[in-house]
Design a protein around this motif. Structure first.
Motif, PDB file in Angstrom:
ATOM      1  N   ARG A   5      -7.278   0.416  -6.139  1.00 22.18           N
ATOM      2  CA  ARG A   5      -6.208   1.329  -5.805  1.00 22.18           C
ATOM      3  C   ARG A   5      -4.902   0.545  -5.774  1.00 22.18           C
ATOM      4  NH1 ARG A   5      -6.967   4.984  -1.038  1.00 22.18           N
ATOM      5  NH2 ARG A   5      -6.567   3.094   0.174  1.00 22.18           N
ATOM      6  N   ASP A   6      -3.821   1.280  -5.646  1.00 22.23           N
ATOM      7  CA  ASP A   6      -2.522   0.610  -5.642  1.00 22.23           C
ATOM      8  C   ASP A   6      -2.434  -0.465  -4.559  1.00 22.23           C
ATOM      9  OD1 ASP A   6       0.356   0.582  -6.605  1.00 22.23           O
ATOM     10  OD2 ASP A   6       0.596   0.858  -4.446  1.00 22.23           O
ATOM     11  N   GLU A   7      -3.023  -0.152  -3.393  1.00 21.11           N
ATOM     12  CA  GLU A   7      -3.009  -1.146  -2.301  1.00 21.11           C
ATOM     13  C   GLU A   7      -3.621  -2.473  -2.730  1.00 21.11           C
ATOM     14  OE1 GLU A   7      -4.377   2.291   0.081  1.00 21.11           O
ATOM     15  OE2 GLU A   7      -2.866   2.317  -1.515  1.00 21.11           O
ATOM     16  N   GLN A  10      -1.083  -4.462  -4.631  1.00 12.56           N
ATOM     17  CA  GLN A  10      -0.080  -5.069  -3.737  1.00 12.56           C
ATOM     18  C   GLN A  10      -0.690  -6.296  -3.053  1.00 12.56           C
ATOM     19  OE1 GLN A  10       2.925  -3.769  -3.835  1.00 12.56           O
ATOM     20  NE2 GLN A  10       2.416  -1.811  -4.804  1.00 12.56           N
ATOM     21  N   ALA A  11      -1.887  -6.105  -2.521  1.00 20.00           N
ATOM     22  CA  ALA A  11      -2.548  -7.180  -1.783  1.00 20.00           C
ATOM     23  C   ALA A  11      -2.870  -8.355  -2.710  1.00 20.00           C
ATOM     24  CB  ALA A  11      -3.811  -6.664  -1.111  1.00 20.00           C
ATOM     25  N   VAL A  13      -1.035  -9.292  -5.282  1.00 20.78           N
ATOM     26  CA  VAL A  13       0.231 -10.005  -5.469  1.00 20.78           C
ATOM     27  C   VAL A  13       0.534 -10.893  -4.266  1.00 20.78           C
ATOM     28  CG1 VAL A  13       2.738  -9.714  -5.655  1.00 20.78           C
ATOM     29  CG2 VAL A  13       1.208  -8.230  -6.965  1.00 20.78           C
ATOM     30  N   ASP A  14       0.225 -10.387  -3.075  1.00 23.62           N
ATOM     31  CA  ASP A  14       0.603 -11.107  -1.851  1.00 23.62           C
ATOM     32  C   ASP A  14      -0.516 -11.997  -1.312  1.00 23.62           C
ATOM     33  OD1 ASP A  14       3.166  -9.884  -1.802  1.00 23.62           O
ATOM     34  OD2 ASP A  14       2.230  -8.051  -1.060  1.00 23.62           O
ATOM     35  N   ALA A  15      -1.520 -12.208  -2.118  1.00 25.62           N
ATOM     36  CA  ALA A  15      -2.615 -13.103  -1.723  1.00 25.62           C
ATOM     37  C   ALA A  15      -3.254 -12.697  -0.404  1.00 25.62           C
ATOM     38  CB  ALA A  15      -2.131 -14.555  -1.646  1.00 25.62           C
ATOM     39  N   GLU A  16      -3.462 -11.391  -0.248  1.00 23.21           N
ATOM     40  CA  GLU A  16      -4.068 -10.887   0.992  1.00 23.21           C
ATOM     41  C   GLU A  16      -5.542 -10.533   0.787  1.00 23.21           C
ATOM     42  OE1 GLU A  16      -2.757  -9.457   4.156  1.00 23.21           O
ATOM     43  OE2 GLU A  16      -0.739 -10.248   3.988  1.00 23.21           O
ATOM     44  N   TYR A  42       5.705  -7.745 -10.103  1.00 22.41           N
ATOM     45  CA  TYR A  42       5.843  -7.808  -8.645  1.00 22.41           C
ATOM     46  C   TYR A  42       5.854  -9.242  -8.151  1.00 22.41           C
ATOM     47  CZ  TYR A  42       5.147  -2.736  -8.367  1.00 22.41           C
ATOM     48  OH  TYR A  42       5.289  -1.397  -8.496  1.00 22.41           O
TER      49      TYR A  42
ATOM     50  N   VAL B 117       7.549  -9.519   3.594  1.00 17.76           N
ATOM     51  CA  VAL B 117       6.418  -9.962   2.781  1.00 17.76           C
ATOM     52  C   VAL B 117       6.852 -11.009   1.756  1.00 17.76           C
ATOM     53  CG1 VAL B 117       4.771  -9.229   1.007  1.00 17.76           C
ATOM     54  CG2 VAL B 117       5.066  -7.868   3.083  1.00 17.76           C
ATOM     55  N   LYS B 123       2.043 -12.094   6.682  1.00 21.15           N
ATOM     56  CA  LYS B 123       0.843 -11.314   6.376  1.00 21.15           C
ATOM     57  C   LYS B 123       1.123  -9.856   6.743  1.00 21.15           C
ATOM     58  CE  LYS B 123      -1.521 -14.472   4.744  1.00 21.15           C
ATOM     59  NZ  LYS B 123      -1.851 -14.272   3.337  1.00 21.15           N
ATOM     60  N   TYR B 124       0.394  -8.938   6.113  1.00 20.59           N
ATOM     61  CA  TYR B 124       0.640  -7.521   6.388  1.00 20.59           C
ATOM     62  C   TYR B 124       0.480  -7.205   7.879  1.00 20.59           C
ATOM     63  CZ  TYR B 124       0.194  -6.859   1.301  1.00 20.59           C
ATOM     64  OH  TYR B 124       0.344  -6.920  -0.063  1.00 20.59           O
ATOM     65  N   MET B 139       1.647  -0.829   3.953  1.00 21.97           N
ATOM     66  CA  MET B 139       1.182  -0.777   2.566  1.00 21.97           C
ATOM     67  C   MET B 139       1.948   0.247   1.749  1.00 21.97           C
ATOM     68  SD  MET B 139      -1.140  -3.033   2.240  1.00 21.97           S
ATOM     69  CE  MET B 139      -1.423  -2.550   0.560  1.00 21.97           C
ATOM     70  N   LEU B 142       5.558  -0.782   1.195  1.00 26.12           N
ATOM     71  CA  LEU B 142       5.642  -1.921   0.284  1.00 26.12           C
ATOM     72  C   LEU B 142       5.492  -1.443  -1.153  1.00 26.12           C
ATOM     73  CD1 LEU B 142       5.790  -5.000   0.045  1.00 26.12           C
ATOM     74  CD2 LEU B 142       3.302  -5.054   0.260  1.00 26.12           C
ATOM     75  N   ARG B 146       8.552  -1.701  -3.916  1.00 23.88           N
ATOM     76  CA  ARG B 146       8.484  -2.469  -5.165  1.00 23.88           C
ATOM     77  C   ARG B 146       8.761  -1.596  -6.379  1.00 23.88           C
ATOM     78  NH1 ARG B 146       3.630  -6.268  -3.106  1.00 23.88           N
ATOM     79  NH2 ARG B 146       4.912  -8.116  -2.827  1.00 23.88           N
ATOM     80  N   LEU B 162       0.491   4.428  -8.841  1.00 27.05           N
ATOM     81  CA  LEU B 162      -0.804   5.075  -9.034  1.00 27.05           C
ATOM     82  C   LEU B 162      -1.549   5.105  -7.725  1.00 27.05           C
ATOM     83  CD1 LEU B 162      -2.112   2.846 -11.946  1.00 27.05           C
ATOM     84  CD2 LEU B 162      -0.272   4.526 -12.056  1.00 27.05           C
ATOM     85  N   LYS B 163      -2.201   6.180  -7.476  1.00 26.56           N
ATOM     86  CA  LYS B 163      -3.027   6.250  -6.273  1.00 26.56           C
ATOM     87  C   LYS B 163      -4.372   5.594  -6.552  1.00 26.56           C
ATOM     88  CE  LYS B 163      -1.191   8.467  -2.677  1.00 26.56           C
ATOM     89  NZ  LYS B 163       0.086   7.766  -2.798  1.00 26.56           N
ATOM     90  N   ALA B 164      -4.899   5.881  -7.672  1.00 21.89           N
ATOM     91  CA  ALA B 164      -6.192   5.278  -8.026  1.00 21.89           C
ATOM     92  C   ALA B 164      -6.335   5.264  -9.533  1.00 21.89           C
ATOM     93  CB  ALA B 164      -7.334   6.065  -7.422  1.00 21.89           C
ATOM     94  N   VAL B 165      -7.020   4.320  -9.994  1.00 30.76           N
ATOM     95  CA  VAL B 165      -7.280   4.239 -11.429  1.00 30.76           C
ATOM     96  C   VAL B 165      -8.732   4.597 -11.662  1.00 30.76           C
ATOM     97  CG1 VAL B 165      -7.332   2.740 -13.437  1.00 30.76           C
ATOM     98  CG2 VAL B 165      -5.558   2.465 -11.731  1.00 30.76           C
TER      99      VAL B 165
END
Lengths: 248, 166
Positions: A5-7, A10-11, A13-16, A42, B117, B123-124, B139, B142, B146, B162-165
């Motif tokens: 998913r998009d999250e 993001q994670a 990219v940020d090494a999370e 990003y 970030v 960290k988140y 999340m 962010l 971007r 995108l929400k999901a691929v």
């Protein structure tokens, strides 16, 4: 077939991400060049933003950011005596970060001592610079600063134990400040200040500085003041004991 | 030089403030207000907890209040081109001046999350603590920040993440 998913991007990219999840995403991205581009973009934005502002870290810090003015006024306010005790000094340009700024000759010994008392006794976290556990070091250090052999009186017979002490600046130079506390949290301070001019001796004198009772005397080139928010009589007994211990 | 832990965080607070407020003087005003509050509240800081997150949380609150009380002023500043000369002009093919301008056009919420970030490298979970928002909100902000930033720089046409691929 759904994999991320998009999250996740993001994670990523940020090494999370955990190493295993990271590996999975990496494999997936090989199948989705558009998302792979986005991830690269990003990461580039991260780098660019960092670069954009990193020089700020090396700039000298402006002096105005290194003073702590409000803490000072809060301490005074906490003592609830600002107006009364400081009025004399304020008119004479009394300001700044501590007793360092008290203009010479402006304040009498008992007033200096009472101000130091109301400033430092409300402190919970940092009432002293050196604690009672380092008493030897404290006494050596302050003795060296004042240029005389100081002693730290024992007030256990009055149920007061040493909390510790700190170095202050008085109008004539360094001041040694010792703090004591009893079981109820009541605090006494002993203020030892070097003084200019000829050596002399005075009797005990008493001064009531708002809520603070002060007994003070001059012995040679030093002024002594014991302050507490207690009545005159018990404080006199303590002042006597202090005097006797300092002059055996 | 004062070695108090708060003092040691000043350079990073200044960097974040600069990125947030854009203008050098506004930024240092923000740092000064933050420090004043931090000094007076230091007794409330729990030893052993993350001092940096605590300081950034204070700066966030001060910033939000400042934005509220002088919204007009800030908006004017934000519309001006960046006043400070940008030393490095490029990073990996990005024009940094463009990036700075694009950043200044993000909403405050997006800018904060993105900077913590990307620049502060929090960290988140730390961002969530510093801004007082749930991790999920970190999340989503962010992600949108971007996409918006890329769009502001004309680097990406598709601004809907995108929400999901499938």
């Amino acid at each position: 077939m759904t994999q991320y998913r998009d999250e996740d991007l993001q994670a990523y990219v940020d090494a999370e991400l955990s190493p295993s999840r990271r590996g999975e995403i990496q494999a997936q991205l090989a199948q989705h060049p558009e998302d792979a581009d986005r991830v690269r973009l990003y990461a580039k934005l991260n780098e660019g933003l960092k670069k954009l502002y990193e020089s700020v870290l090396d700039e000298p810090i402006p002096p105005r950011l290194l003073v702590r003015p409000r803490v000072w006024s809060r301490r005074i306010a906490a003592a609830g005596m600002a107006a009364g005790l400081l009025a004399a000094g304020a008119g004479l340009g009394w300001f700044g970060r501590g007793l360092q700024s008290v203009p010479a000759t402006a304040l009498t010994l008992p007033r200096q001592a009472a101000i130091a008392h109301v400033v430092f006794t409300p402190e919970v976290r940092h009432p002293v610079e050196v604690g009672a556990s380092d008493e030897d070091h404290l006494v050596r250090w302050l003795s060296k600063k004042l240029g005389t052999q100081l002693k730290c009186p024992k007030l256990g017979e009055f149920s007061y134990e040493l909390v510790g002490g700190r170095l202050l600046s008085g109008p004539n130079g360094p001041v040694a400040h010792f703090m004591y506390q009893d079981k109820r949290g009541s605090r006494l301070t002993l203020y030892v200040s070097s003084r200019r001019g000829e050596s002399r001796e005075t009797a005990f004198r008493f001064s009531q500085e708002d809520r603070v009772s002060v007994f003070y005397w001059i012995d040679g080139n030093f002024g002594y003041a014991i302050s507490g928010e207690i009545a005159r009589e018990p404080l006199l007994k303590i002042a006597n004991a202090v005097y006797q211990q300092l002059n055996p | 030089m004062d070695s108090h832990p708060i003092v040691q965080h000043i350079p990073r607070l200044r960097r974040y403030a600069r990125a947030l407020a854009g203008d050098r003087h506004l930024a240092d005003d923000l740092v000064q207000d933050t420090l004043e509050r931090a000094w007076t509240k230091y007794h409330l800081w729990r030893p052993g907890s993350d001092l940096r997150a605590w300081l950034f949380a204070i700066m966030h609150n001060v910033f939000v209040n400042q934005m509220r009380s002088r919204r007009v002023e800030i908006e004017q500043v934000m519309e001006e081109p960046p006043s400070a000369p940008v030393r490095a002009t490029q990073s990996d093919g990005l024009e940094l001046a463009d990036l700075e301008r694009a950043l200044s056009r993000l909403s405050m919420e997006h800018r904060e999350v993105l900077l913590l970030v990307a620049v502060e490298q929090m960290k988140y979970a730390e961002v969530s603590k510093a801004l007082g928002i749930p991790a999920g909100t970190v999340m989503s902000r962010l992600s949108r920040a971007r996409a918006r930033l890329a769009q502001n720089m004309h680097l990406q046409s598709n601004v809907v993440p995108l929400k999901a691929v499938k």
